[in-house]
Write a protein that holds these residues in place. Structure first.
Motif, mmCIF file in Angstrom:
data_model
loop_
_atom_site.group_PDB
_atom_site.id
_atom_site.type_symbol
_atom_site.label_atom_id
_atom_site.label_comp_id
_atom_site.label_asym_id
_atom_site.label_seq_id
_atom_site.Cartn_x
_atom_site.Cartn_y
_atom_site.Cartn_z
ATOM 1 N N MET A 289 24.196 65.276 -8.138
ATOM 2 C CA MET A 289 24.347 66.851 -7.220
ATOM 3 C C MET A 289 26.140 66.235 -7.952
ATOM 4 N N THR A 290 26.499 66.571 -7.703
ATOM 5 C CA THR A 290 28.115 67.162 -8.184
ATOM 6 C C THR A 290 29.045 66.134 -7.138
ATOM 7 N N LYS A 291 29.835 66.043 -7.208
ATOM 8 C CA LYS A 291 31.190 65.566 -6.040
ATOM 9 C C LYS A 291 31.492 66.820 -5.038
ATOM 10 N N GLU A 292 31.764 67.863 -5.983
ATOM 11 C CA GLU A 292 31.537 69.057 -5.362
ATOM 12 C C GLU A 292 30.641 69.446 -3.906
ATOM 13 N N GLN A 293 29.415 69.560 -4.793
ATOM 14 C CA GLN A 293 28.371 69.989 -3.925
ATOM 15 C C GLN A 293 28.343 69.373 -3.289
ATOM 16 N N GLU A 294 28.325 67.442 -3.229
ATOM 17 C CA GLU A 294 28.040 66.953 -2.056
ATOM 18 C C GLU A 294 29.052 67.497 -0.717
ATOM 19 N N SER A 295 30.390 67.576 -1.132
ATOM 20 C CA SER A 295 31.535 67.874 -0.424
ATOM 21 C C SER A 295 31.417 68.814 0.030
ATOM 22 N N ILE A 296 30.846 70.213 -0.359
ATOM 23 C CA ILE A 296 30.056 71.164 1.050
ATOM 24 C C ILE A 296 29.195 71.052 1.117
ATOM 25 N N LEU A 297 28.042 70.180 0.880
ATOM 26 C CA LEU A 297 27.000 69.893 1.709
ATOM 27 C C LEU A 297 26.796 68.918 2.727
ATOM 28 N N ILE B 237 18.177 72.007 -0.628
ATOM 29 C CA ILE B 237 19.279 71.985 -0.305
ATOM 30 C C ILE B 237 19.722 71.712 0.704
ATOM 31 N N MET C 148 18.995 68.115 0.398
ATOM 32 C CA MET C 148 19.945 67.170 0.208
ATOM 33 C C MET C 148 20.716 66.441 1.448
ATOM 34 N N GLN C 149 21.124 67.232 2.386
ATOM 35 C CA GLN C 149 21.943 67.323 3.303
ATOM 36 C C GLN C 149 21.652 66.196 4.337
#
Length: 99
Positions: free
Chosen positions: A1-9, A67, A70-71
């Motif tokens: 996952m991208t850093k942005e995706q990680e941040s959102i999750l 998703i 991943m969380q």
């Protein structure tokens, strides 16, 4: 996952709380189960349009489950060691059955 995706999750976990996200995971797993059943039924009926729609629905629900998983990885830690061990065990079982 991208850093942005990680941040959102991570933000989703903080925003909704882990208890709610665990419940949401169960809900998404249930929806995926339902779509798998629909895909099997569509395949048995040999209806092309239904089969295409069922496949699209399955892919969407699979994305929702992914998703949520991943969380869970972000909150509880990743499962890579378990995944590696289970894939190795699967390989062993298949190798044994081919003998």
């Amino acid at each position: 996952m991208t850093k942005e995706q990680e941040s959102i999750l991570k933000r989703a976990i903080d925003h909704y709380g882990i208890d709610n996200q665990l419940t949401k995971t169960v809900e998404e797993l249930s929806e995926l189960t339902k779509e798998i059943c629909k895909l099997k039924i569509a395949g048995q009926n040999f209806n092309g349009a239904d089969l295409i729609q069922a496949r699209q629905n399955l892919l969407e629900e699979k994305a929702d489950v992914y998703i949520m998983l991943m969380q869970l990885d972000l909150h509880f830690g990743d499962s890579l060691a378990y995944i590696d061990a289970k894939i190795a065990r699967l390989k062993e079982r298949m190798d044994e059955s081919e003998d």
